[in-house]
Design a protein around this motif. Structure first.
Motif, PDB file in Angstrom:
ATOM      1  N   PRO A 619    -141.919 -27.246   8.789  1.00 20.57           N
ATOM      2  CA  PRO A 619    -141.501 -28.620   8.473  1.00 20.57           C
ATOM      3  C   PRO A 619    -141.829 -29.042   7.044  1.00 20.57           C
ATOM      4  O   PRO A 619    -140.998 -29.664   6.371  1.00 20.57           O
ATOM      5  N   MET A 620    -143.014 -28.694   6.559  1.00 17.81           N
ATOM      6  CA  MET A 620    -143.379 -29.085   5.197  1.00 17.81           C
ATOM      7  C   MET A 620    -142.555 -28.305   4.177  1.00 17.81           C
ATOM      8  O   MET A 620    -142.074 -28.869   3.178  1.00 17.81           O
ATOM      9  N   PHE A 621    -142.372 -27.028   4.401  1.00 18.12           N
ATOM     10  CA  PHE A 621    -141.565 -26.214   3.493  1.00 18.12           C
ATOM     11  C   PHE A 621    -140.119 -26.729   3.456  1.00 18.12           C
ATOM     12  O   PHE A 621    -139.525 -26.858   2.384  1.00 18.12           O
ATOM     13  N   LEU A 622    -139.562 -27.002   4.634  1.00 17.95           N
ATOM     14  CA  LEU A 622    -138.185 -27.477   4.681  1.00 17.95           C
ATOM     15  C   LEU A 622    -138.030 -28.807   3.955  1.00 17.95           C
ATOM     16  O   LEU A 622    -137.041 -29.021   3.247  1.00 17.95           O
ATOM     17  N   PHE A 623    -139.002 -29.693   4.123  1.00 15.18           N
ATOM     18  CA  PHE A 623    -138.897 -30.983   3.448  1.00 15.18           C
ATOM     19  C   PHE A 623    -138.886 -30.797   1.937  1.00 15.18           C
ATOM     20  O   PHE A 623    -138.082 -31.403   1.230  1.00 15.18           O
ATOM     21  N   ALA A 624    -139.783 -29.942   1.445  1.00 16.60           N
ATOM     22  CA  ALA A 624    -139.849 -29.715  -0.001  1.00 16.60           C
ATOM     23  C   ALA A 624    -138.534 -29.161  -0.528  1.00 16.60           C
ATOM     24  O   ALA A 624    -137.993 -29.640  -1.535  1.00 16.60           O
ATOM     25  N   ILE A 625    -137.994 -28.163   0.154  1.00 18.60           N
ATOM     26  CA  ILE A 625    -136.771 -27.513  -0.323  1.00 18.60           C
ATOM     27  C   ILE A 625    -135.564 -28.430  -0.153  1.00 18.60           C
ATOM     28  O   ILE A 625    -134.754 -28.604  -1.068  1.00 18.60           O
ATOM     29  N   LEU A 626    -135.451 -29.042   1.021  1.00 26.44           N
ATOM     30  CA  LEU A 626    -134.274 -29.858   1.300  1.00 26.44           C
ATOM     31  C   LEU A 626    -134.225 -31.102   0.438  1.00 26.44           C
ATOM     32  O   LEU A 626    -133.147 -31.503  -0.017  1.00 26.44           O
ATOM     33  N   PHE A 627    -135.354 -31.717   0.201  1.00 27.04           N
ATOM     34  CA  PHE A 627    -135.324 -32.911  -0.628  1.00 27.04           C
ATOM     35  C   PHE A 627    -134.910 -32.554  -2.053  1.00 27.04           C
ATOM     36  O   PHE A 627    -134.163 -33.292  -2.702  1.00 27.04           O
ATOM     37  N   GLY A 628    -135.380 -31.404  -2.516  1.00 23.82           N
ATOM     38  CA  GLY A 628    -134.957 -30.975  -3.843  1.00 23.82           C
ATOM     39  C   GLY A 628    -133.485 -30.619  -3.889  1.00 23.82           C
ATOM     40  O   GLY A 628    -132.759 -31.010  -4.811  1.00 23.82           O
ATOM     41  N   LEU A 629    -133.008 -29.887  -2.855  1.00 24.56           N
ATOM     42  CA  LEU A 629    -131.594 -29.491  -2.834  1.00 24.56           C
ATOM     43  C   LEU A 629    -130.673 -30.694  -2.684  1.00 24.56           C
ATOM     44  O   LEU A 629    -129.587 -30.743  -3.278  1.00 24.56           O
ATOM     45  N   SER A 630    -131.065 -31.665  -1.872  1.00 29.71           N
ATOM     46  CA  SER A 630    -130.211 -32.842  -1.693  1.00 29.71           C
ATOM     47  C   SER A 630    -130.061 -33.609  -2.997  1.00 29.71           C
ATOM     48  O   SER A 630    -129.057 -34.296  -3.222  1.00 29.71           O
ATOM     49  N   MET A 631    -131.054 -33.493  -3.876  1.00 28.26           N
ATOM     50  CA  MET A 631    -130.949 -34.143  -5.179  1.00 28.26           C
ATOM     51  C   MET A 631    -129.871 -33.498  -6.048  1.00 28.26           C
ATOM     52  O   MET A 631    -129.337 -34.131  -6.961  1.00 28.26           O
ATOM     53  N   ASP A 632    -129.550 -32.224  -5.771  1.00 29.12           N
ATOM     54  CA  ASP A 632    -128.444 -31.590  -6.503  1.00 29.12           C
ATOM     55  C   ASP A 632    -127.181 -32.426  -6.371  1.00 29.12           C
ATOM     56  O   ASP A 632    -126.556 -32.823  -7.359  1.00 29.12           O
ATOM     57  N   TYR A 633    -126.790 -32.673  -5.121  1.00 32.82           N
ATOM     58  CA  TYR A 633    -125.573 -33.429  -4.870  1.00 32.82           C
ATOM     59  C   TYR A 633    -125.730 -34.886  -5.298  1.00 32.82           C
ATOM     60  O   TYR A 633    -124.783 -35.497  -5.793  1.00 32.82           O
ATOM     61  N   GLU A 634    -126.915 -35.446  -5.075  1.00 33.06           N
ATOM     62  CA  GLU A 634    -127.145 -36.847  -5.445  1.00 33.06           C
ATOM     63  C   GLU A 634    -126.955 -37.053  -6.946  1.00 33.06           C
ATOM     64  O   GLU A 634    -126.246 -37.960  -7.389  1.00 33.06           O
ATOM     65  N   VAL A 635    -127.603 -36.186  -7.735  1.00 28.84           N
ATOM     66  CA  VAL A 635    -127.511 -36.325  -9.182  1.00 28.84           C
ATOM     67  C   VAL A 635    -126.096 -36.046  -9.660  1.00 28.84           C
ATOM     68  O   VAL A 635    -125.543 -36.766 -10.506  1.00 28.84           O
ATOM     69  N   PHE A 636    -125.472 -34.997  -9.113  1.00 28.56           N
ATOM     70  CA  PHE A 636    -124.123 -34.639  -9.542  1.00 28.56           C
ATOM     71  C   PHE A 636    -123.141 -35.766  -9.235  1.00 28.56           C
ATOM     72  O   PHE A 636    -122.309 -36.146 -10.077  1.00 28.56           O
ATOM     73  N   LEU A 637    -123.236 -36.320  -8.025  1.00 24.82           N
ATOM     74  CA  LEU A 637    -122.318 -37.379  -7.622  1.00 24.82           C
ATOM     75  C   LEU A 637    -122.592 -38.674  -8.391  1.00 24.82           C
ATOM     76  O   LEU A 637    -121.682 -39.285  -8.963  1.00 24.82           O
ATOM     77  N   LEU A 638    -123.850 -39.116  -8.420  1.00 27.12           N
ATOM     78  CA  LEU A 638    -124.166 -40.389  -9.072  1.00 27.12           C
ATOM     79  C   LEU A 638    -123.963 -40.322 -10.583  1.00 27.12           C
ATOM     80  O   LEU A 638    -123.690 -41.345 -11.217  1.00 27.12           O
ATOM     81  N   SER A 639    -124.108 -39.134 -11.158  1.00 29.84           N
ATOM     82  CA  SER A 639    -123.828 -39.000 -12.590  1.00 29.84           C
ATOM     83  C   SER A 639    -122.368 -39.342 -12.867  1.00 29.84           C
ATOM     84  O   SER A 639    -122.048 -40.044 -13.835  1.00 29.84           O
ATOM     85  N   ARG A 640    -121.471 -38.838 -11.999  1.00 27.84           N
ATOM     86  CA  ARG A 640    -120.048 -39.147 -12.182  1.00 27.84           C
ATOM     87  C   ARG A 640    -119.768 -40.628 -11.927  1.00 27.84           C
ATOM     88  O   ARG A 640    -118.996 -41.261 -12.649  1.00 27.84           O
ATOM     89  N   VAL A 641    -120.405 -41.203 -10.886  1.00 26.57           N
ATOM     90  CA  VAL A 641    -120.208 -42.621 -10.599  1.00 26.57           C
ATOM     91  C   VAL A 641    -120.681 -43.467 -11.770  1.00 26.57           C
ATOM     92  O   VAL A 641    -120.015 -44.416 -12.199  1.00 26.57           O
TER      93      VAL A 641
END
Length: 759
Positions: A619-641
């Motif tokens: 659970p701790m490993f997944l949270f660390a990785i997933l939160f970082g990976l989800s920022m990929d899409y967040e930053v990419f999308l919000l940068s365009r917005v």
């Protein structure tokens, strides 16, 4: 500024592609040679300072009983189903030979003697836990020194011996023990190949060009080679857990191909505008490369945050995985633009497959399917714009419905149970599973996970007798082996067998009861001390510590992400919304993982043969990785917005154009990541399955429900307040956010620069 530095770096690599590619070849070669010369073997040391199981291990090591080393067990039963070791001379003779051969293996310190116990009397063998009560199953327990003095060759020697004796003796021979756990090859080689093939197919369908599809794959393979080789060198210095190479390959392939896709899509967009390939590569790295650097940095920092758990193997494993991610980021802004420069203008063309792929994605053949989009050209497809516009016109129903769906999927988290899947969760094709089943059948399930109680009597002569009697009387203990006392130190070790299997929740309850009730009662208030150790106790302790530290870790990652996104997008509500939505997608992934592995829902689809608890550190490993990976899409999308908002000043237009403009790239990237992660979900090891399914589920939810529904719906509801920033904070934050495309000609003109600041 970062964008200008990336512009120069990307353009330079594109103009001198073969020099950069040659430099990466040299680096990869040196890394592999260093791994061969100085690399070590991955090893698991699942313990942590301050835990009771660690104190038990320290006492055992001080006593020098040998029980602190590695163990293996050889489990045998006569091939003649009617024969027993009590009355079958040929079976007993074969057992004697097997014991003799095992003791001759290199580094073996000793082995139990069921044949000798049988000669002394059947009751002796049964009471010693060496032969089952019905005489059909015997166990030879093999003792090795500590892991630092062993290698995979010791496991190979034991396995080879078993293969040879199976052909020569009238016995069924199965093997298990922590020697297998420590030195078995990590699960993942076939999964990596399947993931690469799936990614290649998706890229080819999206781009319609073999060259365009090959570049992200080639970059990811380069980066993964350097990353895994570096991890092997690190294993020569410290204990790198066995799951690190598999997890590093999984995450490395996913983020590497994703990052390359983002940059490649921008590069083709610039080519479609008529830019020179070298200039297009430079601008692609400057624009898409900035979110890549930021998102990759977030992944690295999130994973390194695992150090707050104060569990050394998690800290080292996180560091090893973060190395792979960091190398992928570097490859994205150096090696990939070199590939783009070498490919030249060929990347601007899309063949028939590309047009078919876009027609399938849009659902519109012919002229509409040939409209330019971020993957093949520039303007977003009409289908995505229509969908985002529809969500934006009905934001409240979509926001409430999607949030309710994710909250419902999160509910199973309330039933989370951590532990470690034992050999009983492995497929029947593995000898460890067959040995586990034989031991459970002959001696009871708890025999597969013995506890080791280490006691220092401190001069109290009666404490050991009280200890044995009190422990044996506990309802969770099936039997207690004879006590071993070290003459030099007086330290005693008791091997006790629970009534339940290692992964059973009742075993964890027994460990807690021994520590809080049984041992204090036996020892009293004197100077004597006793601690509960063994593999099952160590894993239970690590699980408890990670559970205790998880809230602190989550709070730290959330705070860091909020601050970074505030700095990037110069807004308070956009980062807050991003953090909350990421929590929703991760929580839903946890819920799916619990439903599959603990409840067994759909487990057969991924080859899960029995329900298992969630591995304590996942659970701790997944949270660390997933939160970082989800920022990929967040930053990419919000940068365009944000780019659209800064260009037009209209929040509604910015949402529709920004989200639809990135939709196909995010969809393609998510499909690739899901394909890579799901390829690991069908591996044999349950831990690998958990990582693969958890990551795939979270990415799928994040790229669909969150990015394509919740983000446009919530941003529409917030309106211009999306970009609200207090005046005092506006003065404190440095200028030059990621979302401002200062490499674009249109960004340097008279386009409006609205900013909603609290005056």
């Amino acid at each position: 500024m970062l964008s200008k530095a990336l512009l120069r770096l990307g353009a330079s690599a594109a103009r001198r592609p073969w020099r950069v590619i040659a430099a990466w070849l040299v680096v990869a070669t040196l890394a592999v040679l260093a791994a061969v010369a100085f690399g070590g073997r991955n090893a698991d040391s699942i313990t942590a300072p301050g835990l009771d199981s660690q104190r038990a291990a320290e006492l055992i090591e001080r006593a020098g009983t040998g029980q602190e080393g590695m163990t293996a067990q050889v489990v045998v039963t006569p091939l003649d189903g009617a024969a027993t070791f009590f009355d079958h001379d040929s079976a007993r003779t074969a057992l004697t030979r097997l014991q003799t051969e095992v003791k001759r293996l290199p580094h073996v310190l000793g082995a139990s003697d069921p044949a000798g116990a049988l000669d002394a009397g059947g009751d002796t063998a049964v009471r010693g836990g060496l032969v089952s009560a019905d005489g059909r199953i015997a166990v030879v327990r093999v003792q090795y020194p500590d892991q630092s003095r062993l290698s995979a060759e010791d496991l190979d020697a034991l396995v080879d011996l078993g293969d040879r004796l199976r052909a020569e003796l009238p016995l069924r021979i199965e093997m298990g023990g922590n020697l297998f756990y420590a030195f078995s090859d990590p699960d993942g080689g076939a999964s990596e190949l399947i993931g690469l093939l799936a990614a290649a197919a998706i890229l080819f369908l999206a781009f319609g060009s073999l060259v365009a599809a090959a570049l992200p794959i080639g970059m990811a393979v380069f980066g993964l080679t350097v990353g895994v080789a570096t991890m092997t060198v690190l294993a020569g210095v410290t204990d790198v857990p066995t799951f690190a190479p598999v997890l590093g390959s999984m995450v490395g392939l996913g983020v590497g191909i994703d990052y390359a896709l983002f940059v490649l899509a921008r590069h083709r967009e610039y080519l479609a505008r008529g830019l020179d390939p070298h200039e297009a590569a430079g601008r692609a790295v400057a624009t898409a490369g900035r979110p890549v650097v930021f998102a990759g940095g977030t992944v690295v920092v999130s994973i390194l945050g695992l150090a707050v758990a104060n569990v050394p193997f998690m800290t080292v494993g996180g560091f090893a995985v973060s190395i792979v991610v960091l190398i992928m980021v570097v490859a994205s802004v150096t090696l990939l633009p070199a590939f783009l420069g070498a490919a030249g203008p060929r990347l601007a063309r899309a063949g028939r497959i590309g047009r078919i792929g876009r027609a399938l994605q849009t659902g519109k053949p012919g002229r509409l399917a040939r409209r330019r989009d971020p993957v093949a050209g520039a303007a977003p497809a009409v289908g995505w714009r229509r969908w985002i516009g529809h969500v934006s016109r009905h934001p409240m129903p979509y926001a409430v419905g999607a949030a309710g769906l994710l909250l419902t999927a999160t509910l199973p988290v309330l039933g989370l149970r951590v532990g470690l899947p034992d050999d009983g969760s492995l497929p029947h094709s593995r000898t460890e599973r067959r040995a586990y089943d034989l031991v459970a059948e002959g001696f009871g399930p708890g025999t597969n996970g013995p506890l080791v109680i280490a006691a220092d009597p401190a001069g109290d002569p009666g404490v050991l007798d009280r200890l044995v009697a009190t422990v044996a009387a506990d309802p969770g203990i099936a039997s207690v082996a004879p006590t071993h006392i070290d003459r030099a130190t007086g330290i005693a070790t008791l091997v006790v067998f629970p009534t339940t299997s290692p992964q059973d929740e009742a075993t964890a309850d027994t460990i807690v009861r021994l520590r809080t009730d049984v041992l204090p009662t036996a020892i009293g208030h004197g100077p004597a001390r006793a601690h509960v150790g063994g593999a099952a106790a160590s894993l239970s302790d690590v699980g408890q510590r990670t559970s205790e530290r998880l809230p602190v870790f989550v709070a730290a990652v959330l705070a860091m992400s909020f601050l970074l996104l505030t700095l990037v997008f110069r807004s308070v509500l956009v980062p807050l919304k991003a953090v909350l939505l990421n929590l929703l997608s991760i929580g839903a992934a946890y819920g799916v993982m619990i439903a599959v592995f603990q409840w067994g829902w759909g487990g057969t689809l991924i080859g899960l043969e029995a329900t298992v608890p969630i591995v304590s550190f996942i659970p701790m490993f997944l949270f660390a990785i997933l939160f970082g990976l989800s920022m990929d899409y967040e930053v990419f999308l919000l940068s365009r917005v944000r780019e659209e908002y800064l260009r037009t000043g209209d929040n509604g237009t910015a949402i529709v154009e920004g989200v639809s403009g990135t939709a196909r790239i995010i969809t393609s990237a998510a499909l690739i990541m899901v394909a890579v992660f799901l390829s690991f979900a069908v591996a044999e090891d349950p831990s690998t399955k958990m990582f693969g399914l958890g990551l795939a589920t979270a990415i799928f939810i994040d790229a669909t429900v969150v990015r394509m529904v919740l983000v446009p719906a919530t941003m529409t509801l917030l309106g211009r307040t999306n970009w609200w920033l207090p005046r005092w904070l506006d003065r404190l934050l440095p200028r030059g956010p990621v979302g401002t495309d200062d490499t674009e000609p249109e960004s340097t003109g008279e386009a409006p620069r609205p900013r909603l600041v609290d005056r």
